[in-house]
Design a protein around this motif. Structure first.
Motif, PDB file in Angstrom:
ATOM      1  N   ARG A   1     -22.565 -17.155 -39.200  1.00  0.00           N
ATOM      2  CA  ARG A   1     -21.525 -17.565 -37.668  1.00  0.00           C
ATOM      3  C   ARG A   1     -20.483 -17.246 -37.165  1.00  0.00           C
ATOM      4  O   ARG A   1     -19.775 -17.250 -36.540  1.00  0.00           O
ATOM      5  CB  ARG A   1     -22.222 -18.979 -37.777  1.00  0.00           C
ATOM      6  CG  ARG A   1     -23.458 -19.697 -37.899  1.00  0.00           C
ATOM      7  CD  ARG A   1     -23.443 -20.542 -36.747  1.00  0.00           C
ATOM      8  NE  ARG A   1     -24.468 -21.061 -36.950  1.00  0.00           N
ATOM      9  CZ  ARG A   1     -25.689 -20.871 -36.598  1.00  0.00           C
ATOM     10  NH1 ARG A   1     -26.291 -19.680 -35.834  1.00  0.00           N
ATOM     11  NH2 ARG A   1     -27.397 -21.377 -36.921  1.00  0.00           N
ATOM     12  N   THR A   2     -19.400 -16.254 -38.730  1.00  0.00           N
ATOM     13  CA  THR A   2     -18.400 -16.150 -38.191  1.00  0.00           C
ATOM     14  C   THR A   2     -18.311 -15.165 -39.342  1.00  0.00           C
ATOM     15  O   THR A   2     -19.091 -14.846 -40.205  1.00  0.00           O
ATOM     16  CB  THR A   2     -17.075 -17.051 -39.000  1.00  0.00           C
ATOM     17  OG1 THR A   2     -17.768 -17.481 -39.879  1.00  0.00           O
ATOM     18  CG2 THR A   2     -16.970 -18.773 -37.744  1.00  0.00           C
ATOM     19  N   ALA A   3     -17.121 -14.253 -39.652  1.00  0.00           N
ATOM     20  CA  ALA A   3     -16.773 -13.313 -39.865  1.00  0.00           C
ATOM     21  C   ALA A   3     -15.283 -12.715 -39.566  1.00  0.00           C
ATOM     22  O   ALA A   3     -14.753 -13.340 -38.362  1.00  0.00           O
ATOM     23  CB  ALA A   3     -17.126 -11.708 -38.664  1.00  0.00           C
ATOM     24  N   LEU A   4     -14.937 -12.620 -41.110  1.00  0.00           N
ATOM     25  CA  LEU A   4     -13.002 -12.173 -41.143  1.00  0.00           C
ATOM     26  C   LEU A   4     -12.943 -10.844 -41.056  1.00  0.00           C
ATOM     27  O   LEU A   4     -13.921  -9.876 -40.991  1.00  0.00           O
ATOM     28  CB  LEU A   4     -13.229 -12.230 -42.844  1.00  0.00           C
ATOM     29  CG  LEU A   4     -13.078 -14.015 -42.968  1.00  0.00           C
ATOM     30  CD1 LEU A   4     -12.989 -14.188 -44.555  1.00  0.00           C
ATOM     31  CD2 LEU A   4     -12.698 -15.183 -42.178  1.00  0.00           C
ATOM     32  N   VAL A   5     -11.830 -10.108 -40.586  1.00  0.00           N
ATOM     33  CA  VAL A   5     -11.494  -9.008 -39.636  1.00  0.00           C
ATOM     34  C   VAL A   5     -10.042  -9.238 -40.091  1.00  0.00           C
ATOM     35  O   VAL A   5      -9.736  -9.935 -39.899  1.00  0.00           O
ATOM     36  CB  VAL A   5     -11.978  -8.750 -38.517  1.00  0.00           C
ATOM     37  CG1 VAL A   5     -11.183  -7.604 -38.116  1.00  0.00           C
ATOM     38  CG2 VAL A   5     -13.692  -8.581 -37.904  1.00  0.00           C
TER      39      VAL A   5
END
Length: 192
Positions: free
Chosen positions: A155-159
């Protein structure tokens, strides 16, 4: 500690609460003369902790004036005016201190300015990837993006917040542009 009190009328606060940035959290007392250890939330402790610098409670109603500061083995210790013994220092344990926002260069941003921006793919008019919901500082700044189109349990991503991956930030437009390599963001293919 000086100035202000918990009974201060909100119209008379010395600073605008919305413009305050979290600088540190007070930890344990250090020694017997009122010094405290602090956990940092700033990249500029030397400037924030200069003698005479003013820090505030979250609502801006209480001022804390730095008398002196020192670093030892990657830890910071502060002596605040009016905190003159271990008992007074221990009473502040867990208190978060805030500082006024400073004018930044065009290529610098406060995390509070980035959270809430819409993340778009490769251009400001590109497909919506999601919304920035948090910014964390581990070894480097990371954007946590709530995906507009979750993939499975993702549901989330780290960039990483670096220019190569985030080439454009438009605060006025409420958008930042992300140019990710394939596989960095679930559901976003490099060829899109």
């Amino acid at each position: 500690m000086s100035g202000g009190s918990s009974n201060t009328d909100p119209q008379e606060l010395p600073v605008d609460e919305a413009e305050l940035l979290r600088v540190c959290r007070i930890g344990r007392a250090q020694g017997l003369k009122g010094e405290v250890s602090v956990r940092l939330f700033t990249d500029e402790p030397e400037e924030r902790f200069e003698p005479g610098a003013v820090l505030f409670s979250r609502d801006g109603s209480t001022e804390y004036v730095v008398q002196r500061a020192r670093a030892f083995k990657d830890r910071w210790y502060l002596k605040l005016e009016g905190v003159d013994d271990r008992t007074a220092a221990e009473a502040l344990n867990g208190t978060e201190l805030y500082g006024e926002a400073w004018e930044l260069d065009d290529d610098e941003f406060y995390p509070k300015d980035i959270v809430g921006l819409e993340a778009r793919l490769r251009t400001a008019d590109g497909p919506v990837i999601g919304t920035v919901v948090d910014m964390t500082d581990n070894a480097q700044w990371l954007l946590k993006i709530r995906l507009a189109h979750p993939v499975g349990d993702e549901r989330t991503a780290l960039v990483p917040f670096v220019e190569a991956l985030v080439p454009q930030v438009d605060l006025d437009g409420g958008v930042l542009v992300i140019d990710p390599p394939g596989g960095l963001i679930p559901g976003v293919d490099r060829t899109l």
